[in-house]
Each structure stands twice: as structure tokens, then as C-alpha cells.
Design a protein around this motif. Structure first.
Motif, mmCIF file in Angstrom:
data_model
loop_
_atom_site.group_PDB
_atom_site.id
_atom_site.type_symbol
_atom_site.label_atom_id
_atom_site.label_comp_id
_atom_site.label_asym_id
_atom_site.label_seq_id
_atom_site.Cartn_x
_atom_site.Cartn_y
_atom_site.Cartn_z
ATOM 1 N N UNK A 66 13.629 -21.814 48.662
ATOM 2 C CA UNK A 66 13.041 -23.442 49.426
ATOM 3 C C UNK A 66 11.507 -23.801 49.571
ATOM 4 N N UNK A 67 11.129 -22.880 50.328
ATOM 5 C CA UNK A 67 9.790 -22.685 50.355
ATOM 6 C C UNK A 67 8.715 -22.779 49.392
ATOM 7 N N UNK A 68 9.717 -22.483 48.311
ATOM 8 C CA UNK A 68 8.462 -22.304 46.815
ATOM 9 C C UNK A 68 7.518 -21.530 47.372
ATOM 10 N N UNK A 69 7.642 -20.367 48.310
ATOM 11 C CA UNK A 69 6.536 -19.075 47.986
ATOM 12 C C UNK A 69 6.274 -18.422 47.186
ATOM 13 N N UNK A 70 4.623 -18.870 46.239
ATOM 14 C CA UNK A 70 4.783 -17.462 45.010
ATOM 15 C C UNK A 70 3.789 -16.367 44.859
ATOM 16 N N UNK A 71 4.597 -15.254 44.773
ATOM 17 C CA UNK A 71 5.421 -14.843 44.646
ATOM 18 C C UNK A 71 5.968 -14.393 46.289
ATOM 19 N N UNK A 72 7.622 -14.941 46.138
ATOM 20 C CA UNK A 72 8.056 -14.829 47.284
ATOM 21 C C UNK A 72 8.729 -13.031 47.513
ATOM 22 N N UNK A 73 8.569 -11.962 48.744
ATOM 23 C CA UNK A 73 8.524 -11.533 49.075
ATOM 24 C C UNK A 73 9.619 -11.500 50.304
ATOM 25 N N UNK A 74 10.966 -9.819 50.301
ATOM 26 C CA UNK A 74 12.022 -9.824 51.401
ATOM 27 C C UNK A 74 11.726 -8.195 51.186
ATOM 28 N N UNK A 75 11.289 -7.760 51.734
ATOM 29 C CA UNK A 75 11.752 -6.245 52.575
ATOM 30 C C UNK A 75 12.548 -6.762 53.408
ATOM 31 N N UNK A 76 13.498 -5.403 53.075
ATOM 32 C CA UNK A 76 14.752 -5.243 53.822
ATOM 33 C C UNK A 76 14.810 -4.085 54.391
ATOM 34 N N UNK A 77 15.225 -3.348 55.426
ATOM 35 C CA UNK A 77 15.832 -1.961 55.461
ATOM 36 C C UNK A 77 16.060 -1.428 56.557
ATOM 37 N N UNK A 78 17.383 -0.977 55.691
ATOM 38 C CA UNK A 78 18.311 -0.695 56.495
ATOM 39 C C UNK A 78 18.839 0.978 56.181
ATOM 40 N N UNK A 79 18.621 1.662 57.347
ATOM 41 C CA UNK A 79 19.399 3.348 56.154
ATOM 42 C C UNK A 79 20.421 3.148 56.225
ATOM 43 N N UNK A 80 21.409 2.419 56.580
ATOM 44 C CA UNK A 80 22.667 2.979 57.089
ATOM 45 C C UNK A 80 23.865 2.073 55.928
ATOM 46 N N UNK A 81 22.282 1.459 55.137
ATOM 47 C CA UNK A 81 23.213 0.430 53.970
ATOM 48 C C UNK A 81 24.315 1.023 52.667
ATOM 49 N N UNK A 82 23.913 2.464 52.347
ATOM 50 C CA UNK A 82 24.978 3.444 51.746
ATOM 51 C C UNK A 82 25.570 4.266 52.310
ATOM 52 N N UNK A 83 25.747 4.148 53.414
ATOM 53 C CA UNK A 83 26.772 5.488 54.147
ATOM 54 C C UNK A 83 27.633 4.716 55.145
ATOM 55 N N UNK A 84 27.036 3.713 55.951
ATOM 56 C CA UNK A 84 28.054 3.020 56.742
ATOM 57 C C UNK A 84 28.573 1.813 55.944
ATOM 58 N N UNK A 85 28.113 1.570 54.644
ATOM 59 C CA UNK A 85 28.487 -0.534 53.865
ATOM 60 C C UNK A 85 28.518 0.075 52.897
ATOM 61 N N UNK A 86 28.551 1.135 51.747
ATOM 62 C CA UNK A 86 28.918 1.697 51.011
ATOM 63 C C UNK A 86 27.438 0.317 49.819
ATOM 64 N N UNK A 87 26.739 -0.099 50.361
ATOM 65 C CA UNK A 87 26.168 -0.723 49.513
ATOM 66 C C UNK A 87 26.404 -2.302 49.483
#
Length: 236
Positions: A83-104
């Protein structure tokens, strides 16, 4: 990262908003066996709105997030970036448990909402990866912290985010009412000039049952201070 033009960004933001509503009303498409409960770990919709609105107000274009889980906060951040229209927007998400505890599951929801082109998932522990970003001179406009709630881990996360988030940028934390989280951020308030900011949702809803505030937001000083260690003061 791909650039997103203004017309597509509006449609994309509406798609993300719809995915947020779906998640809030019906929960994730699956809950892996033994995974943390969705209602316990996911950011409530009203707090997600508050995060989205504050990032839009700041015109944030690059955001670092610690903790993905079921993507409740990540979708709010992605909506704000579009919604801010940033060019290019960037979102760095850090989660070491995403594919272990949360199965992606959280990453699947994020990509399913059309945010795969602006988000990147890092599965290294945040306390290690943030140090690498700082060494590389990476700069973000804002950060959202909802990872480990152990004091030492929160403190290390905030230390490196203080180097990564640009002077004058903002750092938001979930569960700031927990003593371990609140004590960590108190150091940065007392010694490094982080200033609390108001966080409000357009639909505030009922207060948390335990009375603890949920979200805290802090404005980083510009320029960054260099405190004298001989003037150390207790901070909690």
C-alpha cells in the motif's frame, strides 16, 4: 526483488487483506502435529492492523521481521509494503522453526497471498543472521520482533536491529508486556535513546485478558548516540 507498479500494488494489497481476513476467521489451512496453537502465537487482527497502519504512516519500504509462525504479522507487513507503493518493497523474514515446528505453513500462506516476490525467508537463528546483515551494511526502515522471548535473545536481536534499522526508523515488538521482552527494550530506552511511540488500531477491541500490552513501537534516534559506559544506569 521484482518492482511492483502502482496499479498492481493496489490489487495485490487487497488480495493480501483478503488473505488476512481468511486467516483471522478460519485459522491456517493446517496445524502441524505438535505445533504451537494458532490463537496463542498469532498476532490478533486488531494488532496486525496497528502494525500495518504504522508502517504505512512511516512509508516503510524495507522491513525485517523476526518470527513467521502462521504469517499473521507477516501478512500485515506485506499489505503495508504494497500500500505504500515502495519500489522495490523488501520483506526479510527470519524464522528458524518455520520448516520444523510449523511445516512451512506460514511461508505457504505468504506466497499464496502473492507476496513471494517481495519476501524472503531466512531459516537461520536471528541472533546470527542479523549480525551478518549488519556486517553487510544492510539497511531497513523498520523491524518487527516476535521471535524468542528469552531476555538474552531479545537483547541481541535489538542490538543488531539498532545497527540495521536506519536512524529515525522504527522497531516494533510483540508481547512487550512480558517481563523478559520489556526488560530488554528498557535498556535501549534508557541508554540508547529509543523513544516509545503510540500504537493504536482503528478497531481497538477489548483489552488483553491478562492486562499486558501487546505491541510496543520505538523510534530510533537520529543520529545514533555513543553512550559512555561509565554512566551506566539500571534499566529495569
Amino acid at each position: 526483488m521484482n518492482s511492483i507498479g502502482q496499479p498492481d500494488a493496489g490489487a495485490g494489497a487487497d488480495r493480501v487483506a483478503a488473505a488476512r481476513r481468511e486467516l483471522a476467521e478460519h485459522g491456517p489451512p493446517r496445524t502441524p502435529e505438535g505445533a504451537p496453537d494458532f490463537a496463542t502465537v498469532s498476532l490478533p487482527g486488531r494488532d496486525g492492523d496497528a502494525v500495518r497502519d504504522l508502517l504505512m504512516q512511516e512509508q516503510a519500504g524495507t522491513v525485517v521481521e523476526i518470527g513467521l509462525a502462521y504469517a499473521g504479522s507477516a501478512l500485515a507487513i506485506g499489505e503495508a509494503l504494497l500500500r505504500t507503493g515502495a519500489r522495490p518493497p523488501r520483506h526479510v523474514v527470519i524464522d528458524p522453526y518455520q520448516y520444523t515446528a510449523y511445516d512451512g505453513v506460514g511461508w505457504e500462506l505468504l506466497c499464496g497471498a502473492g507476496l513471494g516476490d517481495i519476501a524472503e525467508l531466512v531459516t537461520a537463528p536471528s541472533q546470527r543472521f542479523l549480525a551478518r546483515l549488519a556486517d553487510e551494511g544492510f539497511s531497513a526502515d523498520a523491524a518487527f520482533v516476535d521471535g524468542s522471548h528469552h531476555f538474552h535473545n531479545v537483547f541481541v536481536d535489538l542490538h543488531f536491529l539498532g545497527e540495521i534499522v536506519r536512524p529515525g526508523g522504527i522497531v516494533l515488538l510483540d508481547d512487550v508486556g512480558w517481563p523478559s521482552v520489556g526488560a530488554a527494550v528498557a535498556y535501549f530506552e534508557t541508554h540508547l535513546g529509543w523513544r516509545p511511540m503510540p500504537v493504536a488500531s482503528a478497531d481497538p477491541g477489548p483489552e488483553p485478558a491478562d492486562g499486558r500490552p501487546r505491541i510496543g513501537a520505538y523510534r530510533l534516534p537520529d543520529p545514533r548516540p555513543a553512550p559512555d559506559f561509565r554512566e551506566f544506569r539500571p534499566f529495569c
